[in-house]
Design a protein around this motif. Structure first.
Motif, PDB file in Angstrom:
ATOM      1  N   CYS A 187       0.848  -1.196   0.000  1.00  0.00           N
ATOM      2  CA  CYS A 187       0.000   0.000   0.000  1.00  0.00           C
ATOM      3  C   CYS A 187       0.878   1.239   0.000  1.00  0.00           C
ATOM      4  CB  CYS A 187      -0.903   0.006   1.236  1.00  0.00           C
ATOM      5  SG  CYS A 187      -1.855   1.526   1.453  1.00  0.00           S
ATOM      6  N   PHE A 194       0.236  -6.937   1.223  1.00  0.00           N
ATOM      7  CA  PHE A 194      -0.982  -7.731   1.113  1.00  0.00           C
ATOM      8  C   PHE A 194      -0.745  -8.957   0.238  1.00  0.00           C
ATOM      9  CE2 PHE A 194      -1.992  -3.542   2.468  1.00  0.00           C
ATOM     10  CZ  PHE A 194      -3.020  -3.705   3.394  1.00  0.00           C
ATOM     11  N   VAL A 199      -6.821  -7.872  -2.936  1.00  0.00           N
ATOM     12  CA  VAL A 199      -6.880  -7.507  -1.516  1.00  0.00           C
ATOM     13  C   VAL A 199      -6.280  -6.121  -1.309  1.00  0.00           C
ATOM     14  CG1 VAL A 199      -6.097  -8.087   0.803  1.00  0.00           C
ATOM     15  CG2 VAL A 199      -6.842  -9.899  -0.745  1.00  0.00           C
ATOM     16  N   LEU A 200      -5.166  -5.838  -1.964  1.00  0.00           N
ATOM     17  CA  LEU A 200      -4.538  -4.519  -1.871  1.00  0.00           C
ATOM     18  C   LEU A 200      -5.477  -3.434  -2.395  1.00  0.00           C
ATOM     19  CD1 LEU A 200      -2.190  -2.524  -1.498  1.00  0.00           C
ATOM     20  CD2 LEU A 200      -1.339  -3.255  -3.750  1.00  0.00           C
ATOM     21  N   GLU A 202      -8.753  -3.469  -2.624  1.00  0.00           N
ATOM     22  CA  GLU A 202      -9.895  -3.290  -1.720  1.00  0.00           C
ATOM     23  C   GLU A 202      -9.470  -2.531  -0.461  1.00  0.00           C
ATOM     24  OE1 GLU A 202     -14.010  -3.800  -0.797  1.00  0.00           O
ATOM     25  OE2 GLU A 202     -12.777  -3.808  -2.622  1.00  0.00           O
ATOM     26  N   HIS A 203      -8.288  -2.841   0.042  1.00  0.00           N
ATOM     27  CA  HIS A 203      -7.767  -2.137   1.217  1.00  0.00           C
ATOM     28  C   HIS A 203      -7.605  -0.647   0.937  1.00  0.00           C
ATOM     29  CE1 HIS A 203      -4.903  -0.828   4.324  1.00  0.00           C
ATOM     30  NE2 HIS A 203      -4.156  -0.369   3.326  1.00  0.00           N
ATOM     31  N   LYS A 206     -11.186   0.981   0.685  1.00  0.00           N
ATOM     32  CA  LYS A 206     -11.934   1.102   1.934  1.00  0.00           C
ATOM     33  C   LYS A 206     -11.270   2.049   2.924  1.00  0.00           C
ATOM     34  CE  LYS A 206     -14.455  -3.292   2.053  1.00  0.00           C
ATOM     35  NZ  LYS A 206     -14.682  -4.550   2.809  1.00  0.00           N
ATOM     36  N   LYS A 207      -9.956   2.009   3.001  1.00  0.00           N
ATOM     37  CA  LYS A 207      -9.228   2.846   3.954  1.00  0.00           C
ATOM     38  C   LYS A 207      -8.903   4.234   3.405  1.00  0.00           C
ATOM     39  CE  LYS A 207      -8.838  -0.224   7.257  1.00  0.00           C
ATOM     40  NZ  LYS A 207      -9.450  -0.014   8.587  1.00  0.00           N
ATOM     41  N   HIS A 209      -6.723   4.961   1.160  1.00  0.00           N
ATOM     42  CA  HIS A 209      -5.263   5.049   1.125  1.00  0.00           C
ATOM     43  C   HIS A 209      -4.768   5.297  -0.292  1.00  0.00           C
ATOM     44  CE1 HIS A 209      -4.256   2.936   5.197  1.00  0.00           C
ATOM     45  NE2 HIS A 209      -5.047   3.994   5.330  1.00  0.00           N
TER      46      HIS A 209
END
Length: 394
Positions: A187, A194, A199-200, A202-203, A206-207, A209
């Motif tokens: 990230c 991740f 997954v990266l 989505e992270h 959502k965050k 970032h």
């Protein structure tokens, strides 16, 4: 092409000899090792190293001077009650090299000026380059033309905000760094790793970032304001931005709309140079200044290059902020009334406002400046020549 008396103004790793012996250190990679060596072996401390724009040039200069005269000639002597390895010992002598010495201060200022000039030249070369071509980090769409178009694509299509294109420099290297992180499943904001790309992705969504880590100093070199004053780092400016997204709360869409709406021309509000009047249309602002303040901006800047126009805008804003007349520089409690009564609604002579300090905007998001290209009559080559000439006169 910019030329300087100083060595290696770029940040590429380079072998550098110690100021006082033949030991070699790779700078800037092994800067800490050099400073530790100076302290433990030579009992020399360089004050405020982080403020030195290019340590290699600084070391090169003083290594020459120390061959001509001993440390005591230039350094302050300090008495401490311990040896370099921390053992108690009374009245141990150490040497401090700092900008308290006028020669050192002059050197630091000259290195800073040279670094700024060199960086601005690099930025202008990138800005003038229309042969840029690169595949998108995310969708692999090939972007051609300019780096600004690529930066805008990353935001508009993928919500990845790197900053205003005009505030960036060494863009290719920045993009390489970001792409390497993404491909390594890291990230770019929290720098966590991740298990796969989905997954990266989505992270980061959502965050929220989708911006770079403001605490990672490796990114400082890519933001032009870091070269203006060493203590005004990109991280500190980011912390002061009113539009900085709230990572901890609020919806993603609300944050994105409030924080990055300035990318959409129709939502940008432009403010008059003299008062608080604002409008979304640049032509309305120009008409307002002509009617309300008797200032014809287009006529004033019609023969100026892009960078000269930038300096005129920043000069006017600075003078009005300080309540000083833009023509005679007289300070007044009601500067607009003074300008009207004295018929001073015109800028001072060029030598007053055509100064390097006015290259930089009064605020981070100055929408007035974004519209200058629309009225620009100068070509890129003349802008480069004007920039180089002005900076050489610093």
């Amino acid at each position: 092409m910019y030329k300087s008396q100083f060595v290696s103004l770029d940040d590429k790793p380079c072998d550098t000899k110690c100021l006082l012996c033949d030991c070699i250190f790779v700078l800037p990679t092994n800067e800490t090792d050099l400073l530790t060596h100076l302290f433990k072996v030579h009992r020399l401390v360089i004050a405020d190293v982080w403020k030195i724009a290019n340590l290699r040039s600084y070391v090169h200069y003083w290594s020459t001077k120390f061959k001509e005269a001993p440390l005591m000639t230039y350094c302050s002597t300090l008495l401490m009650d311990c040896t370099p390895d921390g053992q108690p010992s009374k009245n141990e002598h150490y040497f401090l090299l700092s900008d308290c010495l006028s020669e050192d201060k002059t050197l630091r200022d000259e290195i800073h000026r040279a670094k700024l000039e060199w960086t601005l030249a690099q930025q202008e070369a990138e800005r003038a380059d229309i042969t840029f071509k690169r595949g998108c980090i995310f969708c692999r769409t090939e972007i051609c033309g300019s780096r600004a178009v690529y930066i805008k694509h990353l935001y508009q299509k993928h919500n990845l905000y790197l900053g205003k294109p005009e505030n960036l420099v060494f863009v290719d290297e920045l993009l390489d760094k970001i792409q390497n992180n993404i491909e390594s499943l890291i990230c770019i904001y929290c720098e966590g790793t991740f298990k796969d790309r989905m997954v990266l992705k989505e992270h980061m969504r959502k965050k929220f970032h989708k911006s770079i880590n403001p605490h990672n100093k490796a990114y400082d070199k890519f933001y032009i304001n870091n070269y203006l004053e060493p203590e005004k780092t990109w991280e500190r400016k980011q912390a002061n931005l009113k539009t900085k997204p709230d990572i901890g709360g609020g919806s993603e869409n609300e944050d994105e709309e409030s924080s990055w709406s300035d990318w959409n021309d129709e939502s940008v509000t432009i403010t008059c140079l003299f008062c608080n009047y604002s409008n979304n249309e640049f032509t309305c602002i120009l008409r307002h200044m002509k009617e309300a303040h008797s200032f014809d901006f287009e006529e004033t800047v019609k023969d100026l290059t892009f960078y000269q126009k930038v300096k005129v805008v920043n000069y006017i804003k600075r003078q009005i902020q300080l309540q000083r007349c833009i023509f005679c520089e007289t300070k007044s409690d009601n500067v607009l009334e003074h300008m009207k009564n004295q018929q001073h609604c015109k800028i001072a002579t060029q030598k007053v406002w055509d100064q390097p300090e006015y290259y930089f905007p009064m605020s981070e998001n100055d929408s007035f400046l974004y519209n200058l290209d629309a009225t620009s009559n100068s070509d890129e080559e003349s802008d480069v020549e004007n920039l180089t000439e002005a900076m050489c006169n610093l």
